[in-house]
Scaffold this active site. Structure first.
Site, short mmCIF file in Angstrom:
data_model
loop_
_atom_site.label_atom_id
_atom_site.label_comp_id
_atom_site.label_asym_id
_atom_site.label_seq_id
_atom_site.Cartn_x
_atom_site.Cartn_y
_atom_site.Cartn_z
N ARG A 170 45.26 24.34 126.80
CA ARG A 170 46.57 23.89 127.33
C ARG A 170 47.16 24.88 128.32
O ARG A 170 48.38 25.07 128.38
CB ARG A 170 47.57 23.61 126.20
CG ARG A 170 47.14 22.55 125.22
CD ARG A 170 46.98 21.17 125.85
NE ARG A 170 46.40 20.26 124.89
CZ ARG A 170 45.08 20.05 124.80
NH1 ARG A 170 44.23 20.61 125.65
NH2 ARG A 170 44.60 19.23 123.89
N SER A 220 51.91 15.51 121.04
CA SER A 220 51.95 16.65 120.10
C SER A 220 52.96 17.66 120.62
O SER A 220 52.86 18.12 121.75
CB SER A 220 50.59 17.33 120.02
OG SER A 220 49.67 16.44 119.45
N GLU A 290 53.80 22.96 122.80
CA GLU A 290 52.92 22.47 123.87
C GLU A 290 53.80 21.78 124.91
O GLU A 290 53.61 21.92 126.11
CB GLU A 290 51.90 21.49 123.28
CG GLU A 290 51.04 20.82 124.34
CD GLU A 290 49.90 20.01 123.73
OE1 GLU A 290 49.40 20.35 122.62
OE2 GLU A 290 49.50 19.03 124.37
P1 FAD Z 1 54.93 16.20 133.01
O1 FAD Z 1 55.39 15.94 131.62
O2 FAD Z 1 55.61 15.47 134.11
O3 FAD Z 1 55.00 17.75 133.29
C1 FAD Z 1 54.40 18.68 132.41
C2 FAD Z 1 54.37 20.03 133.12
O4 FAD Z 1 53.48 19.93 134.24
C3 FAD Z 1 55.72 20.44 133.68
O5 FAD Z 1 55.91 21.82 133.50
C4 FAD Z 1 55.62 20.08 135.17
O6 FAD Z 1 56.43 20.95 135.96
C5 FAD Z 1 54.15 20.32 135.44
N1 FAD Z 1 53.62 19.45 136.51
C6 FAD Z 1 53.49 18.10 136.47
N2 FAD Z 1 52.93 17.67 137.62
C7 FAD Z 1 52.73 18.76 138.39
C8 FAD Z 1 52.19 18.97 139.70
N3 FAD Z 1 51.74 17.96 140.44
N4 FAD Z 1 52.13 20.24 140.18
C9 FAD Z 1 52.58 21.28 139.44
N5 FAD Z 1 53.11 21.14 138.20
C10 FAD Z 1 53.18 19.90 137.69
N6 FAD Z 1 48.28 15.69 126.05
C11 FAD Z 1 47.00 16.08 125.82
O7 FAD Z 1 46.57 17.13 126.34
N7 FAD Z 1 46.17 15.35 125.02
C12 FAD Z 1 46.58 14.19 124.43
O8 FAD Z 1 45.79 13.55 123.73
C13 FAD Z 1 47.92 13.76 124.66
N8 FAD Z 1 48.38 12.63 124.08
C14 FAD Z 1 49.66 12.24 124.30
C15 FAD Z 1 50.13 11.08 123.69
C16 FAD Z 1 51.43 10.65 123.91
C17 FAD Z 1 51.93 9.40 123.23
C18 FAD Z 1 52.29 11.38 124.79
C19 FAD Z 1 53.68 10.90 125.07
C20 FAD Z 1 51.83 12.54 125.38
C21 FAD Z 1 50.52 13.00 125.15
N9 FAD Z 1 50.03 14.16 125.74
C22 FAD Z 1 48.75 14.56 125.50
C23 FAD Z 1 50.90 14.99 126.58
C24 FAD Z 1 50.86 14.68 128.10
O9 FAD Z 1 50.46 13.35 128.36
C25 FAD Z 1 49.95 15.66 128.84
O10 FAD Z 1 50.37 16.99 128.65
C26 FAD Z 1 49.92 15.37 130.34
O11 FAD Z 1 48.95 16.19 130.93
C27 FAD Z 1 51.26 15.65 131.02
O12 FAD Z 1 51.22 15.09 132.31
P2 FAD Z 1 52.58 14.60 133.01
O13 FAD Z 1 52.22 14.14 134.37
O14 FAD Z 1 53.30 13.65 132.15
O15 FAD Z 1 53.35 15.99 133.11
#
Ligand code: FAD
Length: 298
Positions: A170, A220, A290
């Site tokens: 992560r 998580s 996380e």
């Molecule tokens: P955001 O929530 O929008 O941002 C997260 C972080 O990334 C922030 O700090 C943001 O500033 C940064 N960020 C986002 N985009 C950029 C960019 N383009 N450039 C620089 N920084 C950026 N995660 C897992 O690892 N495994 C799983 O199995 C998993 N299952 C999930 C299930 C559910 C139901 C939910 C709600 C979430 C789950 N997640 C899981 C968490 C999440 O989906 C991941 O961490 C995902 O990678 C986050 O992506 P996001 O675009 O939503 O990021």
């Protein structure tokens, strides 16, 4: 040049917008300014104007791993979900930062490319996935990423190799350097399309069985401490089902906190702090989140 001059030039910039509209937890305060750039060029212009005018800049992808405090975010928030092109070249897939991880994984599968099956149900964007080194079911972004294109806060375009991304559990270098991920290229292997799609369906069925997908959440909440599993510790500590305001430790998956209706970010954070305190007292283990927590206190 002022920020709102870019709006006059056609860039989608809104003012005072509740971010709870976009977060997966349905919580969070307002963004002072919120932009949805449609091209890399628009991202570059927005970054430049924030630098020139010393405006704080926050980047958001799909907001599936975020708790935004109820006081909201000063300055400019950029949501990258309009940058969503996905291209396949031979065994490589290149996806823009705002493309969803799910669409990217299914595009690869539909071209008979194997290596992103693990990501079939991760609800983030490619930018957030790379930033977090998202992973599931034994796979991680780290294993599939070939290179990542970024824009630095100083406005410089760069390409990082997999090694330069400094991936670990992560973690990626983007968490330290603040660069903006614009796109990522994945290096995959030819496989049997139907087998790949079947495996993805199977993993998504597991997800639906184990995770409370019927409620808003951020997945998580805590990172797995070495040698321990978070869910069982929370259950043994008697905290499963604990509710503060509208935020409840999920009765289906104790590692998730769900919004049972009307939760605020403060409810989420109060419950997170309570769980951290009890786990520290009972097991002498520090639970680190996380989920990324940003924004101002109310
Ligand atoms: P955001 O929530 O929008 O941002 C997260 C972080 O990334 C922030 O700090 C943001 O500033 C940064 N960020 C986002 N985009 C950029 C960019 N383009 N450039 C620089 N920084 C950026 N995660 C897992 O690892 N495994 C799983 O199995 C998993 N299952 C999930 C299930 C559910 C139901 C939910 C709600 C979430 C789950 N997640 C899981 C968490 C999440 O989906 C991941 O961490 C995902 O990678 C986050 O992506 P996001 O675009 O939503 O990021």
């Amino acid at each position: 040049m002022e920020l709102l001059d870019l709006k006059k030039q056609g860039i989608d910039i809104k003012e005072q917008i509740p971010l709870s509209r976009y977060t997966f937890t349905k919580t969070g305060g307002e963004a002072e300014y919120l932009a949805f750039p449609k091209t890399t060029d628009e991202v570059e212009k927005l970054v430049k104007v924030t630098q020139e005018n010393k405006i704080p800049l926050t980047i958001i992808g799909n907001a599936s791993n975020l708790i935004i405090r109820d006081g909201g975010i000063d300055g400019l928030v950029i949501i990258l979900t309009e940058l969503k092109n996905i291209e396949v070249n031979g065994n490589e897939v290149t996806a823009d930062a705002g493309a969803t991880i799910v669409d990217t994984a299914f595009t690869a599968a539909n071209h008979g490319l194997s290596g992103m099956e693990f990501a079939a149900g991760i609800p983030g964007s490619i930018g957030g996935g790379v930033f977090m080194n998202a992973g599931a079911y034994g796979g991680e972004m780290q294993e599939a990423v070939k290179s990542v294109n970024v824009l630095t806060r100083a406005g410089e375009y760069k390409t990082y190799s997999n090694q330069e991304m400094d991936f670990s559990y992560r973690h990626s270098i983007i968490q330290e350097n603040g660069d903006i991920v614009l796109s990522a290229t994945f290096s995959l292997k030819p496989g049997n399309k139907l087998q790949i799609l079947d495996h993805m369906d199977y993993l998504n069925a597991l997800r639906r069985y184990k995770q409370p997908l019927e409620y808003p959440s951020c997945g998580s909440v805590f990172k797995r401490p070495k040698g321990h599993f978070v869910g069982p510790m929370i259950i043994k500590a008697g905290l499963q089902g604990k509710q503060i305001g509208g935020a409840q430790d999920s009765t289906k998956h104790a590692g998730f906190i769900v919004n049972k209706g009307g939760a605020t970010a403060t409810d989420y954070l109060d419950l997170i702090h309570l769980i951290q305190k009890v786990i520290k007292e009972k097991y002498d283990i520090d639970l680190h989140t996380e989920v990324r927590i940003i924004g101002k206190e109310n």
